[in-house]
Structures are given as C-alpha cells and as structure tokens.
Design a protein around this motif. Structure first.
Motif, PDB file in Angstrom:
ATOM      1  N   GLU A  31       0.831  -1.206   0.000  1.00  0.00           N
ATOM      2  CA  GLU A  31       0.000   0.000   0.000  1.00  0.00           C
ATOM      3  C   GLU A  31       0.868   1.259   0.000  1.00  0.00           C
ATOM      4  OE1 GLU A  31      -3.304   0.382  -0.483  1.00  0.00           O
ATOM      5  OE2 GLU A  31      -3.140  -1.752  -0.921  1.00  0.00           O
ATOM      6  N   HIS A  32       1.943   1.233   0.770  1.00  0.00           N
ATOM      7  CA  HIS A  32       2.869   2.368   0.810  1.00  0.00           C
ATOM      8  C   HIS A  32       3.510   2.594  -0.558  1.00  0.00           C
ATOM      9  CE1 HIS A  32       6.080   5.080   1.971  1.00  0.00           C
ATOM     10  NE2 HIS A  32       6.947   4.224   1.451  1.00  0.00           N
ATOM     11  N   LEU A  33       3.978   1.528  -1.200  1.00  0.00           N
ATOM     12  CA  LEU A  33       4.610   1.670  -2.511  1.00  0.00           C
ATOM     13  C   LEU A  33       3.641   2.271  -3.524  1.00  0.00           C
ATOM     14  CD1 LEU A  33       6.621  -1.657  -2.700  1.00  0.00           C
ATOM     15  CD2 LEU A  33       7.564   0.645  -2.587  1.00  0.00           C
ATOM     16  N   LYS A  34       2.374   1.890  -3.426  1.00  0.00           N
ATOM     17  CA  LYS A  34       1.370   2.435  -4.344  1.00  0.00           C
ATOM     18  C   LYS A  34       1.093   3.906  -4.056  1.00  0.00           C
ATOM     19  CE  LYS A  34      -1.099  -1.871  -5.253  1.00  0.00           C
ATOM     20  NZ  LYS A  34      -2.365  -2.602  -5.029  1.00  0.00           N
ATOM     21  N   SER A  35       0.889   4.237  -2.795  1.00  0.00           N
ATOM     22  CA  SER A  35       0.479   5.606  -2.458  1.00  0.00           C
ATOM     23  C   SER A  35       1.640   6.599  -2.443  1.00  0.00           C
ATOM     24  CB  SER A  35      -0.253   5.629  -1.113  1.00  0.00           C
ATOM     25  OG  SER A  35       0.615   5.242  -0.067  1.00  0.00           O
ATOM     26  N   ALA A  36       2.790   6.203  -1.932  1.00  0.00           N
ATOM     27  CA  ALA A  36       3.906   7.147  -1.781  1.00  0.00           C
ATOM     28  C   ALA A  36       4.864   7.161  -2.974  1.00  0.00           C
ATOM     29  CB  ALA A  36       4.681   6.829  -0.505  1.00  0.00           C
ATOM     30  N   HIS A  37       4.997   6.026  -3.639  1.00  0.00           N
ATOM     31  CA  HIS A  37       5.989   5.928  -4.707  1.00  0.00           C
ATOM     32  C   HIS A  37       5.359   5.761  -6.086  1.00  0.00           C
ATOM     33  CE1 HIS A  37       9.136   5.971  -1.728  1.00  0.00           C
ATOM     34  NE2 HIS A  37       8.589   4.939  -1.112  1.00  0.00           N
ATOM     35  N   GLY A  38       4.034   5.807  -6.149  1.00  0.00           N
ATOM     36  CA  GLY A  38       3.355   5.773  -7.430  1.00  0.00           C
ATOM     37  C   GLY A  38       3.388   4.450  -8.173  1.00  0.00           C
ATOM     38  N   GLU A  39       3.706   3.379  -7.474  1.00  0.00           N
ATOM     39  CA  GLU A  39       3.711   2.064  -8.126  1.00  0.00           C
ATOM     40  C   GLU A  39       2.272   1.670  -8.446  1.00  0.00           C
ATOM     41  OE1 GLU A  39       6.296   0.255  -9.097  1.00  0.00           O
ATOM     42  OE2 GLU A  39       7.787   1.586  -8.232  1.00  0.00           O
ATOM     43  N   THR A  40       2.025   1.241  -9.672  1.00  0.00           N
ATOM     44  CA  THR A  40       0.678   0.828 -10.048  1.00  0.00           C
ATOM     45  C   THR A  40       0.563  -0.690 -10.122  1.00  0.00           C
ATOM     46  OG1 THR A  40       1.257   1.086 -12.376  1.00  0.00           O
ATOM     47  CG2 THR A  40       0.174   2.951 -11.297  1.00  0.00           C
ATOM     48  N   THR A  41       1.662  -1.352 -10.436  1.00  0.00           N
ATOM     49  CA  THR A  41       1.682  -2.801 -10.517  1.00  0.00           C
ATOM     50  C   THR A  41       2.770  -3.318  -9.588  1.00  0.00           C
ATOM     51  OG1 THR A  41       0.992  -2.719 -12.822  1.00  0.00           O
ATOM     52  CG2 THR A  41       1.970  -4.783 -12.055  1.00  0.00           C
ATOM     53  N   ILE A  42       2.375  -4.178  -8.668  1.00  0.00           N
ATOM     54  CA  ILE A  42       3.347  -4.784  -7.752  1.00  0.00           C
ATOM     55  C   ILE A  42       3.592  -6.209  -8.235  1.00  0.00           C
ATOM     56  CG2 ILE A  42       3.878  -5.381  -5.362  1.00  0.00           C
ATOM     57  CD1 ILE A  42       3.560  -2.356  -5.819  1.00  0.00           C
ATOM     58  N   ARG A  43       4.751  -6.423  -8.793  1.00  0.00           N
ATOM     59  CA  ARG A  43       5.097  -7.742  -9.328  1.00  0.00           C
ATOM     60  C   ARG A  43       5.578  -8.667  -8.210  1.00  0.00           C
ATOM     61  NH1 ARG A  43       6.664  -4.105 -13.282  1.00  0.00           N
ATOM     62  NH2 ARG A  43       5.674  -4.478 -15.304  1.00  0.00           N
ATOM     63  N   GLU A  44       5.568  -9.948  -8.518  1.00  0.00           N
ATOM     64  CA  GLU A  44       5.969 -10.954  -7.529  1.00  0.00           C
ATOM     65  C   GLU A  44       7.390 -10.724  -7.033  1.00  0.00           C
ATOM     66  OE1 GLU A  44       6.373 -15.789  -7.133  1.00  0.00           O
ATOM     67  OE2 GLU A  44       5.138 -14.965  -8.732  1.00  0.00           O
ATOM     68  N   ASN A  45       8.292 -10.282  -7.916  1.00  0.00           N
ATOM     69  CA  ASN A  45       9.669 -10.052  -7.478  1.00  0.00           C
ATOM     70  C   ASN A  45       9.755  -8.884  -6.492  1.00  0.00           C
ATOM     71  OD1 ASN A  45       9.321  -8.059  -9.507  1.00  0.00           O
ATOM     72  ND2 ASN A  45      11.519  -8.031  -9.909  1.00  0.00           N
ATOM     73  N   MET A  46       8.834  -7.906  -6.604  1.00  0.00           N
ATOM     74  CA  MET A  46       8.810  -6.804  -5.638  1.00  0.00           C
ATOM     75  C   MET A  46       8.370  -7.322  -4.277  1.00  0.00           C
ATOM     76  SD  MET A  46       9.458  -3.637  -5.021  1.00  0.00           S
ATOM     77  CE  MET A  46       9.483  -2.722  -6.532  1.00  0.00           C
ATOM     78  N   VAL A  47       7.381  -8.193  -4.256  1.00  0.00           N
ATOM     79  CA  VAL A  47       6.935  -8.802  -2.998  1.00  0.00           C
ATOM     80  C   VAL A  47       8.082  -9.610  -2.392  1.00  0.00           C
ATOM     81  CG1 VAL A  47       5.325 -10.441  -1.941  1.00  0.00           C
ATOM     82  CG2 VAL A  47       4.505  -8.805  -3.657  1.00  0.00           C
ATOM     83  N   ASP A  48       8.801 -10.349  -3.231  1.00  0.00           N
ATOM     84  CA  ASP A  48       9.959 -11.112  -2.750  1.00  0.00           C
ATOM     85  C   ASP A  48      11.018 -10.186  -2.158  1.00  0.00           C
ATOM     86  OD1 ASP A  48       8.765 -13.479  -3.576  1.00  0.00           O
ATOM     87  OD2 ASP A  48       9.895 -13.592  -5.458  1.00  0.00           O
ATOM     88  N   ASN A  49      11.242  -9.031  -2.789  1.00  0.00           N
ATOM     89  CA  ASN A  49      12.208  -8.062  -2.279  1.00  0.00           C
ATOM     90  C   ASN A  49      11.767  -7.496  -0.929  1.00  0.00           C
ATOM     91  OD1 ASN A  49      14.135  -8.202  -4.327  1.00  0.00           O
ATOM     92  ND2 ASN A  49      13.026  -6.763  -5.600  1.00  0.00           N
ATOM     93  N   ILE A  50      10.476  -7.257  -0.772  1.00  0.00           N
ATOM     94  CA  ILE A  50       9.962  -6.783   0.514  1.00  0.00           C
ATOM     95  C   ILE A  50      10.188  -7.856   1.570  1.00  0.00           C
ATOM     96  CG2 ILE A  50       7.866  -6.192   1.806  1.00  0.00           C
ATOM     97  CD1 ILE A  50       6.812  -4.965  -0.893  1.00  0.00           C
ATOM     98  N   LYS A  51       9.787  -9.087   1.263  1.00  0.00           N
ATOM     99  CA  LYS A  51       9.931 -10.196   2.228  1.00  0.00           C
ATOM    100  C   LYS A  51      11.388 -10.379   2.655  1.00  0.00           C
ATOM    101  CE  LYS A  51       5.984 -12.947   0.721  1.00  0.00           C
ATOM    102  NZ  LYS A  51       5.595 -14.205   0.046  1.00  0.00           N
ATOM    103  N   ALA A  52      12.306 -10.218   1.714  1.00  0.00           N
ATOM    104  CA  ALA A  52      13.729 -10.415   2.013  1.00  0.00           C
ATOM    105  C   ALA A  52      14.262  -9.351   2.972  1.00  0.00           C
ATOM    106  CB  ALA A  52      14.544 -10.397   0.722  1.00  0.00           C
ATOM    107  N   ARG A  53      13.562  -8.220   3.070  1.00  0.00           N
ATOM    108  CA  ARG A  53      14.027  -7.114   3.909  1.00  0.00           C
ATOM    109  C   ARG A  53      13.275  -7.001   5.237  1.00  0.00           C
ATOM    110  NH1 ARG A  53      15.158  -6.265  -1.248  1.00  0.00           N
ATOM    111  NH2 ARG A  53      16.930  -4.946  -1.825  1.00  0.00           N
ATOM    112  N   ILE A  54      12.327  -7.891   5.465  1.00  0.00           N
ATOM    113  CA  ILE A  54      11.619  -7.911   6.759  1.00  0.00           C
ATOM    114  C   ILE A  54      12.510  -8.609   7.767  1.00  0.00           C
ATOM    115  CG2 ILE A  54       9.616  -8.816   8.004  1.00  0.00           C
ATOM    116  CD1 ILE A  54       8.066  -8.720   5.346  1.00  0.00           C
TER     117      ILE A  54
END
Length: 61
Positions: A31-54
C-alpha cells in the motif's frame, strides 16, 4: 514484532512499519509503494524483495 524499512528498498525513504506477522507487513508495504511511490503494478519479485528485507525488530540495531 516484524519490521520493514522502506529505505532498504527505496533509497532515501524514511517510512517503516511493524506488525505481528510478515503478511501484514507486506500488505502495508505494498500500500505504501502504491500511495507514496506511485507504483501501479506490484510484481511478484517486488513482494519477494519486501519479504527479504523484513526482519525481527528485536534483532534490528
């Protein structure tokens, strides 16, 4: 508590979130990436990148 800091993915961004589980952290981060950074499509690799940084807040220094 699990912690994600957006600056680990988007340099210069100070936003962060905490939640009891990774799924909620990922939901908030997307939600943050969409609202603050203007991302319209969140691809699976982006989710993987988020998970790797938690990480566990208790071990974050």
């Amino acid at each position: 508590m699990r912690l994600f800091e957006c600056g680990t993915l988007v340099p210069g961004c100070a936003w962060h979130t905490r939640a009891d589980n990774d799924a909620e952290v990922v939901r908030r981060a997307v939600e943050h990436l969409k609202s603050a950074h203007g991302e319209t499509t969140i691809r699976e690799n982006m989710v993987d990148n988020i998970k790797a940084r938690i990480r566990d807040e208790a071990t974050a220094a």
